[in-house]
Design an enzyme around this catalytic site. Structure first.
Site, PDB file in Angstrom:
ATOM      1  CG  ASP A 209      -2.035   1.022   1.127  1.00 35.59           C
ATOM      2  OD1 ASP A 209      -2.421   1.373  -0.007  1.00 35.59           O
ATOM      3  OD2 ASP A 209      -2.518   1.484   2.174  1.00 35.59           O
ATOM      4  CG  ASN A 214       1.067   3.989   4.190  1.00 39.88           C
ATOM      5  OD1 ASN A 214       0.667   4.506   5.223  1.00 39.88           O
ATOM      6  ND2 ASN A 214       0.372   3.083   3.523  1.00 39.88           N
ATOM      7  CG  ASP A 226       0.116   1.353   7.649  1.00 43.67           C
ATOM      8  OD1 ASP A 226       0.069   0.183   8.055  1.00 43.67           O
ATOM      9  OD2 ASP A 226      -0.890   2.029   7.359  1.00 43.67           O
TER      10      ASP A 226
END
Length: 335
Positions: A209, A214, A226
């Protein structure tokens, strides 16, 4: 369409019990002394807090959503981030406390990590994109070919077919839009299936992701946080979210990203054909994610128009436009 008078039962949601006192008690159960300063950070899937510690730097406490990941899947993510940190890649693995990174208190699994600061990368700067590409290339080189043992594989089944089924089962699509929904989803999922069948990819361990929320930019370097969505899949999944603008702009951006990436790892140029397909899958998966989490009181607050006709009309229009992009030529980078 779901009954508009139905409200999520906040009392039944597992995060309802996660009070500041419980967060502090959990932190102190593994040996820290809290100073009663707690700041809830932006996180919908889990609950994440900056927790003040007596006479020391704050730590970041991550309390995992029950029943999302198994213990083996969480620990595999922790092992992965520790591997990256041990390889001098700026990831933030959880602290090892009494030989473990994963702890449990009063029914909640949690981890504690050092606090890291930074700002969002300037992705409109081509030099920044090249630096980001080089660091992701290093991550993928360390990850090596092959996937995770316990964590899932990125693909059409979870992000497309299962996501569609979850949206339909949730019952929030207005009845008058269901024919358009069925026609559009049947068509785009068929084309996505053909696309992913046609393009051969290498599978490796991903961040999963890697959007710029992030990545923290500090001291002219990216710091990756993350890894909760870490999964196996093709390298392009960790690269395409840095692209923006028109086709020519995206082609120039990807040229700089790969200039950095290929300093450290091979890249299969055929994967460029998957970019618009992955963008479509992200759109489909996003609405399914909201539908699955609607019982969490944080979601109606964050997405108040999700059960409205306007939301679904706009979603179908955006997805139809994205479907058209699947038939356009992929961006091209030449060796």
């Amino acid at each position: 369409m779901a009954d508009e008078t139905d409200e999520p039962d906040s009392a039944a949601h597992p995060f309802t019990r996660l009070t500041p006192d419980l967060v502090m008690d959990a932190t102190e159960s593994v040996g820290f002394q809290c100073d009663a300063r707690i700041l809830e950070l932006n996180s919908y899937e889990n609950r994440v807090y900056q927790i003040g510690i007596e006479d020391d730097e704050p730590v970041i406490g991550k309390f995992y959503r029950p029943e999302r990941w198994t213990e083996s899947q969480i620990l595999e993510e922790h092992t992965y981030t520790q591997l990256l940190a041990d390889s001098d890649i700026s990831a933030v693995p959880p602290l090892i406390i009494d030989g473990s990174t994963l702890h449990e208190f009063d029914g909640y699994r949690f981890s504690l990590s050092p606090r890291r600061g930074g700002r969002a990368p300037a992705v409109d700067d081509l030099n920044t994109l090249e630096v980001l590409g080089s660091h992701i290339g290093r991550i993928h080189a360390v990850a090596g070919d092959g996937g995770f043992t316990y964590r899932p594989l990125f693909g059409l089944q979870e992000f497309g077919l299962d996501a569609r089924d979850a949206v339909v089962a949730a019952g929030y699509i207005p009845a008058e839009l269901m024919p358009a929904f069925d026609s559009l989803y049947d068509g785009i999922l068929a084309d996505l299936a053909a696309l992913f069948e046609r393009v051969s990819v290498n599978t490796l361990r991903l961040h999963g992701d890697c959007h710029m929320g992030n990545v923290l930019w500090r001291d002219d370097l990216p710091h990756f946080v993350d890894f909760d969505d870490a999964r196996s899949g093709p390298a392009i999944q960790d690269l395409w979210m840095m692209l923006s603008g028109e086709r020519e702009q995206q082609q120039n951006q990807m040229m700089h990203i790969l200039r950095g990436y290929r300093q450290f790892n091979h890249f299969n140029l055929a994967e460029l054909q998957l970019i618009e397909g992955m963008r479509a899958l992200r759109m489909i998966h996003h609405v399914a994610w909201i539908a699955r989490r609607w019982d969490d009181p944080a979601f109606p607050r964050a997405f108040p128009f999700f059960d409205s006709e306007r939301f679904w009309s706009e979603h179908l229009l955006s997805l139809k436009e994205q479907w058209a992009r699947l038939s356009e030529p992929a961006i091209e980078i030449y060796d």
